[in-house]
Write an enzyme that holds these catalytic residues in place. Structure first.
Site, mmCIF file in Angstrom:
data_model
loop_
_atom_site.group_PDB
_atom_site.id
_atom_site.type_symbol
_atom_site.label_atom_id
_atom_site.label_comp_id
_atom_site.label_asym_id
_atom_site.label_seq_id
_atom_site.Cartn_x
_atom_site.Cartn_y
_atom_site.Cartn_z
ATOM 1 N N HIS A 67 0.809 -1.215 0.000
ATOM 2 C CA HIS A 67 0.000 0.000 0.000
ATOM 3 C C HIS A 67 0.846 1.270 0.000
ATOM 4 O O HIS A 67 0.332 2.368 -0.130
ATOM 5 C CB HIS A 67 -0.934 -0.007 1.220
ATOM 6 N N GLU A 259 -10.652 15.627 10.560
ATOM 7 C CA GLU A 259 -10.000 15.457 9.258
ATOM 8 C C GLU A 259 -10.760 16.274 8.225
ATOM 9 O O GLU A 259 -11.995 16.258 8.198
ATOM 10 C CB GLU A 259 -9.999 13.991 8.829
ATOM 11 N N GLU A 404 -5.812 16.765 1.947
ATOM 12 C CA GLU A 404 -6.218 16.064 3.161
ATOM 13 C C GLU A 404 -5.423 16.612 4.336
ATOM 14 O O GLU A 404 -4.196 16.746 4.248
ATOM 15 C CB GLU A 404 -5.994 14.555 3.021
ATOM 16 N N ARG A 406 -4.882 16.383 8.615
ATOM 17 C CA ARG A 406 -5.090 15.736 9.911
ATOM 18 C C ARG A 406 -4.113 16.337 10.919
ATOM 19 O O ARG A 406 -3.121 16.964 10.529
ATOM 20 C CB ARG A 406 -4.873 14.216 9.807
#
Length: 544
Positions: A67, A259, A404, A406
């Site tokens: 991944h 998030e 994104e 976080r």
């Protein structure tokens, strides 16, 4: 590894059954063909194949779910004739819960998948505070790169026993690695305790080691409520002033877990917040399994059609794609009644499936103090908007995926249940020497489809600015090992200045206890002097 894409062969000299397999990482950017592979059934077989590799001049690359974006396992296009892939997922995936009395500890082999691990912990009322969103990651892969979720303490929240607001690596109590034994002239298993100096290089090893088994601490499981918002403008969520009732910092104070996913050329990000909620709130939808956003896992034809057009020479459709993706989220949340969910942590914190759109991403951790989070986001979003507008004026649309964002705590050794615990030397979340007031990391990622024109140029420009801007007394920048970094217009993980200067410096000077870059490299070289656990990218990161 997909057995259907491999073929059994006779490799007489290898001490266990072997075969050849192809390697394709998650974003399908790193591909290797016909690589010698094996799947040891136990620790004895693992040591047999590792020592065979040493004797036959092979590199050993632990194989999980592939991944990773960054080319830490193999390098695409390289000659992999001397690479042995060791698949840990087939058999080296056992776990034992040692203690489960409020909080607990467990021992697990590193081939276990995160979803399986979390499921077993949940049955004993245990669960981490945060972790990566995909369930199809191996524990070993997550620990190798300092995998994390999004979590800082909400206002008034105290750390539960066994918990950590940092990466999963900060929850390690001890680990067992494959290391060189000079007396026996062979590779053996050795266990390191959390309060030993040498463990600092292994807790986040970036692929420069092979970890067989870990013992980890874990707190009591929590029930969470996950609320989604798609009605807050980015100008408000990422405003300069943190005092706004709908600023990102406000939500961090409220629940500690947030998030933001912001699609390009749209006004309102998709904001998710997770609030610790022991009792069922009547307005929430209860869930009993993970992956509760099916609309983001399987793209409708309208979006796939636009993606095809963009890939076929129509980049000007990127704003259309961004708006379609934002509409998909908004409509999908309503159609699946997923705006407000409630359940055990695993069922709300795992939400990315393998069928999600395959994209590439850069990744950086900005270390700073919590009071600076809002200004970090404002500065980053302002720069991003300026760059997107400049490229758009030239009819270039390099970023067709979302931002994104976080925020996590750091890998504080004081959060360990082990007295005298050491910090992971190579973790992006290692506390910064001389800056004890820096207590959080803001994670910044920009996603785009692989091979998008001008993407690497955009990424290099942004990377240069990030390292320059988030520096000094304000903040510090470190790369996210699993993502893209070290850009040039020609490629990723190839910028020699970033690899040779920025990265070591960001993890080097004056760290407590001598856990700096050179010390970690020295430890790893001592336990693997033959550089068996290495790859072309790792060789550039840790040259002799």
């Amino acid at each position: 590894m997909n057995e259907s894409n491999s073929r059994a062969v006779a490799t007489p000299s290898l001490p266990i059954k072997s075969y050849y397999s192809d390697f394709t990482n998650w974003s399908q950017e790193t591909v290797g063909r016909h690589i010698l592979t094996c799947a040891p059934a136990n620790s004895d077989e693992l040591l047999k194949v590792v020592n065979w590799a040493y004797q036959n001049n092979y590199k050993v690359r632990p194989l999980g779910m592939k991944h990773n974006w960054s080319q830490l396992t193999i390098a695409g296009g390289e000659n992999n004739g001397n690479v042995l892939l060791v698949d840990l997922t087939k058999s080296l995936n056992k776990m034992t819960i040692i203690e489960a009395n409020g909080n607990g500890t467990f021992k697990a082999q590193t081939g276990i998948l995160m979803e399986d691990l979390l499921t077993q912990l949940e049955k004993k009322k245990l669960g981490f505070l945060a972790y990566p969103a995909p369930g199809d990651l191996t524990l070993g892969g997550v620990l190798a790169i300092g995998g994390h979720g999004t979590c800082v303490p909400a206002k008034g929240e105290t750390l539960p026993t066994g918990g950590s607001f940092g990466s999963l690596s900060n929850s390690i109590v001890s680990l067992t690695a494959v290391v060189w034994d000079e007396a026996g002239k062979s590779y053996v298993l050795k266990t390191f305790q959390r309060n030993e100096q040498d463990i600092t290089a292994f807790m986040v090893h970036v692929g420069r080691a092979l970890i067989y088994e870990v013992t980890m601490q874990v707190p009591r499981n929590k029930r969470l409520r996950c609320q989604s918002y798609v009605n807050i403008p980015a100008t408000e969520l990422f405003a300069k002033d943190a005092a706004g009732k709908r600023s990102f910092s406000h939500y961090l104070d409220q629940c500690g877990r947030a998030e933001a996913i912001w699609f390009p050329f749209t006004e309102n990000p998709w904001l998710k917040i997770w609030t610790e909620t022991p009792s069922y709130p009547n307005v929430s939808k209860p869930v009993h399994s993970p992956f509760n956003y099916p609309f983001s896992d399987n793209l409708p034809k309208s979006i796939s059609d636009v993606i095809k057009q963009i890939n076929n020479g129509h980049p000007e459709l990127t704003p259309t794609l961004g708006k379609l993706q934002a509409e998909l989220v908004s409509v999908g949340l309503g159609a699946t009644l997923s705006f407000d969910l409630w359940g055990w942590s695993k069922d709300l914190l795992l939400y990315v499936k393998p069928s999600t759109l395959r994209v590439t991403a850069n990744g950086y951790a900005i270390l700073t103090k919590r009071a600076n989070v809002q200004s970090v986001l404002y500065d980053f979003v302002t720069k991003y908007n300026q760059m997107v507008a400049a490229y758009q004026s030239k009819n270039s649309y390099p970023m067709n995926g979302p931002i994104e964002i976080r925020v996590t705590g750091l890998d504080q050794p004081a959060e360990s249940i082990v007295a005298g615990a050491m910090a992971p030397a190579l973790s992006a979340l290692r506390p910064h020497a001389g800056k004890p007031e820096w207590d959080v990391a803001v994670w910044l990622d920009i996603l785009t489809m692989p091979d998008t024109p001008d993407a690497n140029k955009f990424y290099q420009e942004m990377e240069t600015w990030i390292f320059s801007h988030f520096s000094g007394d304000y903040a510090a920048t470190r790369v996210e090992w699993s993502k893209g970094w070290a850009y040039t217009p020609e490629g990723t993980w190839v910028n020699s200045s970033v690899i040779g200067n920025n990265i070591p410096t960001s993890l080097g000077a004056g760290a407590p206890g001598g856990n700096d870059w050179n010390k970690a490299s020295t430890i790893l070289n001592r336990y693997d002097p033959h550089r068996l656990f290495s790859s072309p990218l790792i060789e550039r990161l840790f040259p002799i």
